[in-house]
Motif scaffolding. Sequence first.
Motif, short mmCIF file in Angstrom:
data_model
loop_
_atom_site.label_atom_id
_atom_site.label_comp_id
_atom_site.label_asym_id
_atom_site.label_seq_id
_atom_site.Cartn_x
_atom_site.Cartn_y
_atom_site.Cartn_z
N LYS A 148 -56.09 -7.64 7.33
CA LYS A 148 -56.34 -8.86 6.39
C LYS A 148 -57.78 -9.13 6.83
N TYR A 149 -57.80 -9.44 8.24
CA TYR A 149 -59.26 -10.12 8.63
C TYR A 149 -60.44 -9.02 8.41
N GLU A 150 -60.08 -7.84 8.39
CA GLU A 150 -61.07 -6.65 8.18
C GLU A 150 -61.31 -6.60 6.89
N GLU A 151 -60.42 -7.29 5.80
CA GLU A 151 -60.84 -7.14 4.43
C GLU A 151 -61.60 -8.52 3.97
N ARG A 152 -61.10 -9.40 4.53
CA ARG A 152 -61.74 -10.95 4.32
C ARG A 152 -62.33 -11.66 5.03
N GLY A 153 -62.55 -11.19 6.37
CA GLY A 153 -63.53 -11.78 7.28
C GLY A 153 -62.80 -12.69 7.91
N ALA A 154 -63.52 -13.37 8.94
CA ALA A 154 -62.72 -14.20 9.93
C ALA A 154 -63.44 -15.52 10.16
N THR A 155 -62.93 -16.59 10.80
CA THR A 155 -63.39 -17.95 10.96
C THR A 155 -63.99 -17.72 12.48
N LYS A 156 -64.37 -18.69 12.84
CA LYS A 156 -65.17 -18.91 14.30
C LYS A 156 -64.04 -18.74 15.39
N ALA A 157 -62.71 -19.19 15.10
CA ALA A 157 -61.50 -19.14 16.21
C ALA A 157 -61.32 -17.51 16.49
N ILE A 158 -61.24 -16.80 15.24
CA ILE A 158 -61.02 -15.34 15.72
C ILE A 158 -62.31 -14.63 16.26
N ALA A 159 -63.34 -15.06 16.01
CA ALA A 159 -64.69 -14.54 16.46
C ALA A 159 -64.80 -14.98 18.05
N LEU A 160 -64.33 -16.26 18.39
CA LEU A 160 -64.18 -16.82 19.83
C LEU A 160 -63.05 -15.95 20.64
N ALA A 161 -62.16 -15.67 20.00
CA ALA A 161 -61.10 -14.86 20.76
C ALA A 161 -61.51 -13.31 20.83
N LEU A 162 -62.19 -12.74 19.80
CA LEU A 162 -62.87 -11.48 20.18
C LEU A 162 -63.80 -11.72 21.17
N ALA A 163 -64.48 -12.76 21.14
CA ALA A 163 -65.73 -12.73 22.34
C ALA A 163 -64.99 -12.69 23.77
N ALA A 164 -63.79 -13.44 23.88
CA ALA A 164 -63.12 -13.66 24.97
C ALA A 164 -62.58 -12.26 25.50
N LEU A 165 -61.83 -11.50 24.41
CA LEU A 165 -61.56 -10.02 24.75
C LEU A 165 -62.64 -9.24 25.51
N ASP A 166 -63.62 -9.38 24.84
CA ASP A 166 -64.92 -8.58 25.42
C ASP A 166 -65.40 -9.08 26.78
N ARG A 167 -64.99 -10.11 27.16
CA ARG A 167 -65.50 -10.31 28.38
C ARG A 167 -64.22 -10.40 29.53
N GLY A 168 -63.17 -9.71 29.05
CA GLY A 168 -62.23 -9.27 29.94
C GLY A 168 -61.07 -10.34 30.24
N LEU A 169 -60.96 -11.29 29.40
CA LEU A 169 -60.22 -12.44 29.76
C LEU A 169 -58.96 -11.84 28.96
#
Length: 102
Positions: free
Chosen positions: A50-71
């Motif tokens: 659903k996020y891939e269809e509709r886009g996401a808010t800053k909260a999801i973007a922050l979660a993705l950034a945290a995953l990217d940094r190995g958290l």
Amino acid sequence: MPQNNMPRGSRAASEKFLTGEEIRAWRISRDLTHAKLGDWLGLTPQAVSKYEERGATKAIALALAALDRGLKPWRATKEDFRAVEQHARMKALRKGEPNAKR
């Protein structure tokens, strides 16, 4: 100023920070399935889709950034809850509350 077309009394929709295309590109470039990304975010694979269809808010973007940094995903432990209880006791002692236990 953007025009708000939401009916009065309803909650305003959060502004999208990432497009669905950006989220999909992020997921695929990291070789993640909907299920694996969902596990990391605490979501179902359907929610990721659903996020891939509709886009996401800053909260999801922050979660993705945290995953990217190995958290790693965080869950409270018994130790965390004991720390909260101890903090509350110390706060009560400083205030001089009579029922504060040492």
